[in-house]
Design an enzyme around this catalytic site. Structure first.
Site, PDB file in Angstrom:
ATOM      1  N   SER A 167       0.817  -1.215   0.000  1.00  0.00           N
ATOM      2  CA  SER A 167       0.000   0.000   0.000  1.00  0.00           C
ATOM      3  C   SER A 167       0.852   1.267   0.000  1.00  0.00           C
ATOM      4  O   SER A 167       0.315   2.376  -0.105  1.00  0.00           O
ATOM      5  CB  SER A 167      -0.947  -0.001   1.204  1.00  0.00           C
ATOM      6  OG  SER A 167      -0.215   0.017   2.416  1.00  0.00           O
ATOM      7  N   LYS A 177       3.401   1.994   2.457  1.00  0.00           N
ATOM      8  CA  LYS A 177       3.783   2.449   3.806  1.00  0.00           C
ATOM      9  C   LYS A 177       5.268   2.794   3.882  1.00  0.00           C
ATOM     10  O   LYS A 177       5.636   3.831   4.416  1.00  0.00           O
ATOM     11  CB  LYS A 177       3.469   1.356   4.846  1.00  0.00           C
ATOM     12  CG  LYS A 177       2.014   0.965   4.915  1.00  0.00           C
ATOM     13  CD  LYS A 177       1.778  -0.081   5.985  1.00  0.00           C
ATOM     14  CE  LYS A 177       2.509  -1.388   5.716  1.00  0.00           C
ATOM     15  NZ  LYS A 177       2.079  -2.073   4.487  1.00  0.00           N
ATOM     16  N   SER A 178       6.108   1.898   3.353  1.00  0.00           N
ATOM     17  CA  SER A 178       7.551   2.165   3.417  1.00  0.00           C
ATOM     18  C   SER A 178       7.900   3.389   2.586  1.00  0.00           C
ATOM     19  O   SER A 178       8.702   4.227   3.013  1.00  0.00           O
ATOM     20  CB  SER A 178       8.336   0.954   2.911  1.00  0.00           C
ATOM     21  OG  SER A 178       8.005  -0.177   3.687  1.00  0.00           O
ATOM     22  N   GLU A 238       7.853  -1.901   9.954  1.00  0.00           N
ATOM     23  CA  GLU A 238       7.397  -3.255  10.357  1.00  0.00           C
ATOM     24  C   GLU A 238       7.035  -3.282  11.844  1.00  0.00           C
ATOM     25  O   GLU A 238       7.352  -4.239  12.566  1.00  0.00           O
ATOM     26  CB  GLU A 238       8.482  -4.319  10.057  1.00  0.00           C
ATOM     27  CG  GLU A 238       9.013  -4.321   8.631  1.00  0.00           C
ATOM     28  CD  GLU A 238       8.035  -4.924   7.624  1.00  0.00           C
ATOM     29  OE1 GLU A 238       6.879  -5.238   8.002  1.00  0.00           O
ATOM     30  OE2 GLU A 238       8.430  -5.072   6.449  1.00  0.00           O
ATOM     31  N   GLN A 296       4.381  -3.857  13.310  1.00  0.00           N
ATOM     32  CA  GLN A 296       3.453  -4.926  13.727  1.00  0.00           C
ATOM     33  C   GLN A 296       4.168  -6.112  14.371  1.00  0.00           C
ATOM     34  O   GLN A 296       3.576  -6.878  15.112  1.00  0.00           O
ATOM     35  CB  GLN A 296       2.599  -5.401  12.540  1.00  0.00           C
ATOM     36  CG  GLN A 296       3.288  -6.301  11.519  1.00  0.00           C
ATOM     37  CD  GLN A 296       4.132  -5.551  10.497  1.00  0.00           C
ATOM     38  OE1 GLN A 296       4.287  -4.343  10.568  1.00  0.00           O
ATOM     39  NE2 GLN A 296       4.687  -6.262   9.523  1.00  0.00           N
ATOM     40  N   CYS A 309      -6.157  -4.291  -5.527  1.00  0.00           N
ATOM     41  CA  CYS A 309      -6.463  -5.723  -5.531  1.00  0.00           C
ATOM     42  C   CYS A 309      -5.953  -6.341  -6.829  1.00  0.00           C
ATOM     43  O   CYS A 309      -6.319  -5.884  -7.915  1.00  0.00           O
ATOM     44  CB  CYS A 309      -7.964  -5.944  -5.390  1.00  0.00           C
ATOM     45  SG  CYS A 309      -8.435  -7.680  -5.545  1.00  0.00           S
ATOM     46  N   CYS A 328      -9.182  -8.021  -8.905  1.00  0.00           N
ATOM     47  CA  CYS A 328     -10.244  -7.260  -9.578  1.00  0.00           C
ATOM     48  C   CYS A 328      -9.909  -5.797  -9.855  1.00  0.00           C
ATOM     49  O   CYS A 328     -10.660  -5.113 -10.546  1.00  0.00           O
ATOM     50  CB  CYS A 328     -11.537  -7.346  -8.773  1.00  0.00           C
ATOM     51  SG  CYS A 328     -11.520  -6.306  -7.305  1.00  0.00           S
TER      52      CYS A 328
HETATM   53  P1  ADP Z   1       4.366  -1.384   1.786  1.00  0.00           P
HETATM   54  O1  ADP Z   1       5.471  -0.839   2.639  1.00  0.00           O
HETATM   55  O2  ADP Z   1       3.007  -0.909   2.224  1.00  0.00           O
HETATM   56  O3  ADP Z   1       4.420  -2.884   1.631  1.00  0.00           O
HETATM   57  P2  ADP Z   1       5.851  -0.248  -0.401  1.00  0.00           P
HETATM   58  O4  ADP Z   1       6.081   1.194  -0.064  1.00  0.00           O
HETATM   59  O5  ADP Z   1       7.000  -1.182  -0.136  1.00  0.00           O
HETATM   60  O6  ADP Z   1       4.525  -0.769   0.329  1.00  0.00           O
HETATM   61  O7  ADP Z   1       5.497  -0.414  -1.957  1.00  0.00           O
HETATM   62  C1  ADP Z   1       4.455   0.308  -2.574  1.00  0.00           C
HETATM   63  C2  ADP Z   1       4.632   0.178  -4.070  1.00  0.00           C
HETATM   64  O8  ADP Z   1       4.431  -1.171  -4.482  1.00  0.00           O
HETATM   65  C3  ADP Z   1       3.632   0.948  -4.893  1.00  0.00           C
HETATM   66  O9  ADP Z   1       4.001   2.285  -5.067  1.00  0.00           O
HETATM   67  C4  ADP Z   1       3.619   0.195  -6.218  1.00  0.00           C
HETATM   68  O10 ADP Z   1       4.607   0.694  -7.094  1.00  0.00           O
HETATM   69  C5  ADP Z   1       4.040  -1.221  -5.841  1.00  0.00           C
HETATM   70  N1  ADP Z   1       2.960  -2.231  -5.930  1.00  0.00           N
HETATM   71  C6  ADP Z   1       3.166  -3.535  -6.268  1.00  0.00           C
HETATM   72  N2  ADP Z   1       2.011  -4.237  -6.191  1.00  0.00           N
HETATM   73  C7  ADP Z   1       1.045  -3.376  -5.810  1.00  0.00           C
HETATM   74  C8  ADP Z   1      -0.383  -3.493  -5.550  1.00  0.00           C
HETATM   75  N3  ADP Z   1      -1.038  -4.652  -5.658  1.00  0.00           N
HETATM   76  N4  ADP Z   1      -1.046  -2.384  -5.173  1.00  0.00           N
HETATM   77  C9  ADP Z   1      -0.394  -1.203  -5.047  1.00  0.00           C
HETATM   78  N5  ADP Z   1       0.919  -1.029  -5.279  1.00  0.00           N
HETATM   79  C10 ADP Z   1       1.645  -2.101  -5.657  1.00  0.00           C
HETATM   80 ZN    ZN Z   2     -10.809  -7.621  -5.540  1.00  0.00          ZN
END
Ligand code: ADP
Ligand code: ZN
Length: 201
Positions: free
Chosen positions: A19, A21-22, A90, A92, A146, A149
């Site tokens: 999403s 976060k990092s 991280e 959590q 997602c 979908c």
């Molecule tokens: P988190 O720390 O929440 O796991 P990251 O900051 O590491 O997220 O990575 C976010 C990036 O991952 C997005 O900017 C996008 O480029 C990529 N990404 C890969 N798969 C997805 C997905 N299913 N939905 C949204 N972004 C995704």
């Molecule tokens: Zn879905």
């Protein structure tokens, strides 16, 4: 006792995997460095530790260095008296003590940034994320996309050997391959033991 010139605070960046976060945590750290704040970053994950340094990295490849920690007490011990911003990724995975640690750092004037996955693969609250979100001044809850979908995703889909992981599947996998996907509430699958796997897939 250290007297900070600023008011401390707690900011939480929550949401599912992928999403951003990092990315958001790194963005805030970069801006704090531009503002010449003294920053320390930590990550509670030990898997990718090497040479006493780990990295907070986003799925897009951006990264910053962070100290690897396995307990909230370690964070408290490692924060230097003159540190103004503490970033933790991280969150959590950290023990319950993280709530008291974040609180006392904020009380002595530190800006505490915590990023973490707030729900586990079952869609239930993960670690102390919920409590941290409650005591924070500011909460940003992010969503992914997602992969089934294309809707906005609020759940972590756990797959074991390519199939949705069951509710009672072990937290630590021995053998087999485990992966995660971002999914929306409708596409998220957590089969119960007594359900027919073929019907729900
Ligand atoms: P988190 O720390 O929440 O796991 P990251 O900051 O590491 O997220 O990575 C976010 C990036 O991952 C997005 O900017 C996008 O480029 C990529 N990404 C890969 N798969 C997805 C997905 N299913 N939905 C949204 N972004 C995704
Ligand atoms: Zn879905």
């Amino acid at each position: 006792m250290y007297h900070a010139s600023r008011t401390g605070s707690i900011e939480v960046i929550a949401g599912v995997m992928f999403s951003g976060k990092s990315e958001e945590l790194i963005r805030r750290v970069r801006r704090a460095l531009i503002a010449r704040r003294r920053v320390q970053a930590f990550k509670s994950h030990l898997d990718d530790r090497y040479g006493g340094i780990t990295r907070i990295s986003s799925h897009t490849g951006v990264e910053i260095e962070a100290g690897p920690v396995d307990t909230s007490a370690a964070i408290f011990r490692l924060v230097r008296p003159d540190t103004e911003v503490v970033a933790i990724d991280e969150a959590q995975f950290l023990d319950p003590g993280i709530v008291a640690v974040a609180t006392s750092l904020a009380e002595r004037g530190v800006r505490v940034l915590l990023a973490g996955t707030d729900t586990d693969f079952r869609g239930e609250p993960f670690g102390r994320m919920g409590e941290l979100m409650a005591i924070a001044e500011q909460v940003e809850k992010l969503q992914a996309i997602c992969v089934v979908c294309g809707d906005v995703a609020c759940r972590n889909q756990r797959l074991i050997n390519g199939r949705p992981a069951r509710w009672d599947s072990p937290t630590i996998m021995v053998g087999g391959s485990e992966t995660y996907e971002a999914r929306c509430r409708r596409c998220h699958r957590v089969p119960r033991q007594d359900e027919d796997q073929t019907r729900i897939l």
